[in-house]
Enzyme design. Sequence first.
Site, PDB file in Angstrom:
ATOM      1  CB  CYS A 129      -1.017  -0.098   1.249  1.00  0.00           C
ATOM      2  SG  CYS A 129      -0.414   0.886   2.465  1.00  0.00           S
TER       3      CYS A 129
ATOM      4  CB  CYS B 263       3.479   0.716   4.485  1.00  0.00           C
ATOM      5  SG  CYS B 263       2.663  -0.309   2.898  1.00  0.00           S
TER       6      CYS B 263
ATOM      7  CG  ASP C 261      11.053  25.987 -30.409  1.00  0.00           C
ATOM      8  OD1 ASP C 261      11.380  27.142 -30.492  1.00  0.00           O
ATOM      9  OD2 ASP C 261      11.773  25.163 -30.712  1.00  0.00           O
TER      10      ASP C 261
ATOM     11  CG  ASP D 217      13.983  21.198 -29.927  1.00  0.00           C
ATOM     12  OD1 ASP D 217      14.455  21.318 -28.883  1.00  0.00           O
ATOM     13  OD2 ASP D 217      14.429  21.514 -31.024  1.00  0.00           O
TER      14      ASP D 217
ATOM     15  CG  ASP E  90      13.565  24.839 -27.126  1.00  0.00           C
ATOM     16  OD1 ASP E  90      13.872  25.890 -27.436  1.00  0.00           O
ATOM     17  OD2 ASP E  90      13.170  23.919 -27.858  1.00  0.00           O
TER      18      ASP E  90
END
Length: 770
Positions: free
Chosen positions: A19, A22, A469, A663, A667
Amino acid sequence: MGTGQEQVKRELLLDGLDCANCALKIENGVKKIKGISDCSVNFVTKTLSMHTTSDMDEQVVEEAKRKVLRLEPHIRISEKGKSSQGSRSSADSINHTNDHVHAHAGSGAHTHGHTSSGHDHAGHSHDNAHDHGHADGHDHDAHAGHSHEHGAGQTKVLLARLAAGSVLVAAAIWSPLEGWAQLALYVVAYLIAGGDIVLQAFKNIIRGQVFDEYFLMSVATIGAFAIGQYPEGVAVMLFYQLGELFQGLAVNRSRKSIQSLMDIRPDYANMLIGAGEETKRVSPDEVRIGDRIVVKAGERVPLDGIVKAGRSMVDTSALTGESVPRELEPGSNVLSGFVNKNGMLTIEVTKTFGESTVSKILDLVQNASSRKAKTEHFISKFARYYTPVVVILAALIALVPPLVLSGATFADWIYRALVFLVISCPCALVVSIPLGFFGGIGAASRNGILIKGSNYLEALNDVKVVVFDKTGTLTKGVFKVTAVRPEGGRTEDELMELAAIAEAHSNHPIAESIRAAWAKDIRTQGVDDYDEVAGHGIKVSVDGREVLAGNAKLMEQSGISYTTPQTVGTVVHVAESGSYVGHLIIADEVKDDAAAAIQALKKLGIRKTVMLTGDAKAVGEAVGRELGVDEVYAELLPQHKVEQLERLEAAKSPKEKMVFVGDGINDTPVLARADVGVAMGGLGSDAAIEAADVVIMTDEPSRLASAIRIAKRTRTIVWQNIGFALGVKAIFLLLGVFGIATMWEAVFSDVGVTVLAVLNAMRVLRVKDI
């Protein structure tokens, strides 16, 4: 930690971790260990990933194992492949038996523990041996409790216990036995049905974990015995166990569904041996750069490389979400995870498995759970305080009314308090919420969209400004002849042929686009005196006649009058024997789905779309008009793009999120600056995967709209579960206080709601939104 120390990635498989709460507790505990710079626990894949310093690696890992076992003693730890570079996926289907360290081989009591919230589903055993190939030789049989993930053996044992308990309780109710004999039947039935839960509650109390599900169920049912409600005490435990069985099946099914989306890890590679055609089946990890492998029809490509021999169609849908097969031929790049459909391919490997596309994708999706959404943090905090508060309220309900109200009896109000206790478990939330987010990330990956964390998935819901872009994002980044305009009575073919002859020997992208547009053999007979004039164009003699192909400067230099087109793009003028023949327009082609992507985003409520480009203003504005972009900023250098992004950031509301789509290579600063950075066409690009928060594995900008739709659907389902669980519990808590709800209704509100919430969370996986 010194910044110069080498980082080593280690992974532990936590068998029995079932879970999210935990998992969070273990994650927080291990993070505090000196020598660990980063740690994340993924409860869906049961994997603990951590980065340690190389000089302390072994001792730090041993300390991490001890910490895990102190927090969750039931867990069995097996260590996965050691790697300082590429990660080993939890979907690893190769058995690395030698690496397995059995840190705990006790009773096999596997826990499902919501212990940070105060409730611990301890003792959950399972024997599904991990669909992604964990095979450590453990016999998953003994269990001190029950599981949210039942194997066939455990299911049969639990059903047998439920049947035996039901028969005994029925015998106690309907038999003529009275007094101690009847009570003995009830006690035996209770121990068969829920003895494991009482035992686990006792163990957890010793460990200091009082407010857990086992404690609540034990107190409620033993309390029922104490006030003479024997049938109800046994029946509640029976129904609770049955509900847990259904809940376990639901969680297990959900896990398998999520993991199946990531079932792209190749099992083996057929490596060519020596100079002959002999192949040897090996683990993908054993193949090195430069080795050659053979991929037969129907097999999965195990490593990235270049096709050296063979032609085939490959299914790329597991990585890109594209349903149309892709054709490969000698010289084609091929990525791990593709499935070979027909022919046989010989591939030269260009990346080791740890650095391969499939390994990076698996690592990315697995580790997504370490970046949690605000909703998940809210649920964790809520659960931590919710259960103790309810226990205190239950004590007040049991004690105060009999002392204050005339005619109120302790037996009646204690029973109401016990009902109140049973209702209080926040299982539905702590189990279903993380499943919902992980399912959303899985559904996105099936659609070719990698989202690095549920925080980014959640953030996509609030996006109002999208900044693109231009080159390589909205356009293909490839020059193409978009217009052929002959003059002086010439045909298009004549103009194109002269241009192709002139550009036959140039390596310039514009020359390549002209040759591609001609798409015929270029004549060489009668062609000589080739001369490339720097910054102007080309002069060449064709059958003794001078042919010019270049820009306006070349025409002016030769004294040739030319036409200046209004169309935006690069112009190549062509002249023959001093006469103007016409011109070609060459432009970066807009992607097929770019305009549709802008429209889809606007339909999803995006307030503003912006395009940034380093191109000339006329080019940028022409593309912007064609696509329907709201604002265009042109002639920008990379640093100017960041400045423009900051101006857009300042202009929007603080609650609104802004996405930048680029891309992923040039960038990087802008991707990092945006609220959510999205890398387009990032498949196989290390720079894109590193820089972005979301990686779209195809070149299709329309996938961004798909990502936002998946994010919105995920949030809807998550909040449906929160509202449903809290709403039902609130109703039954009130009914319990007023004595209307019995323990039967209480158990339904706990376990039944959890099952329904988990099943609802699984609906996220069915999103197929292209």
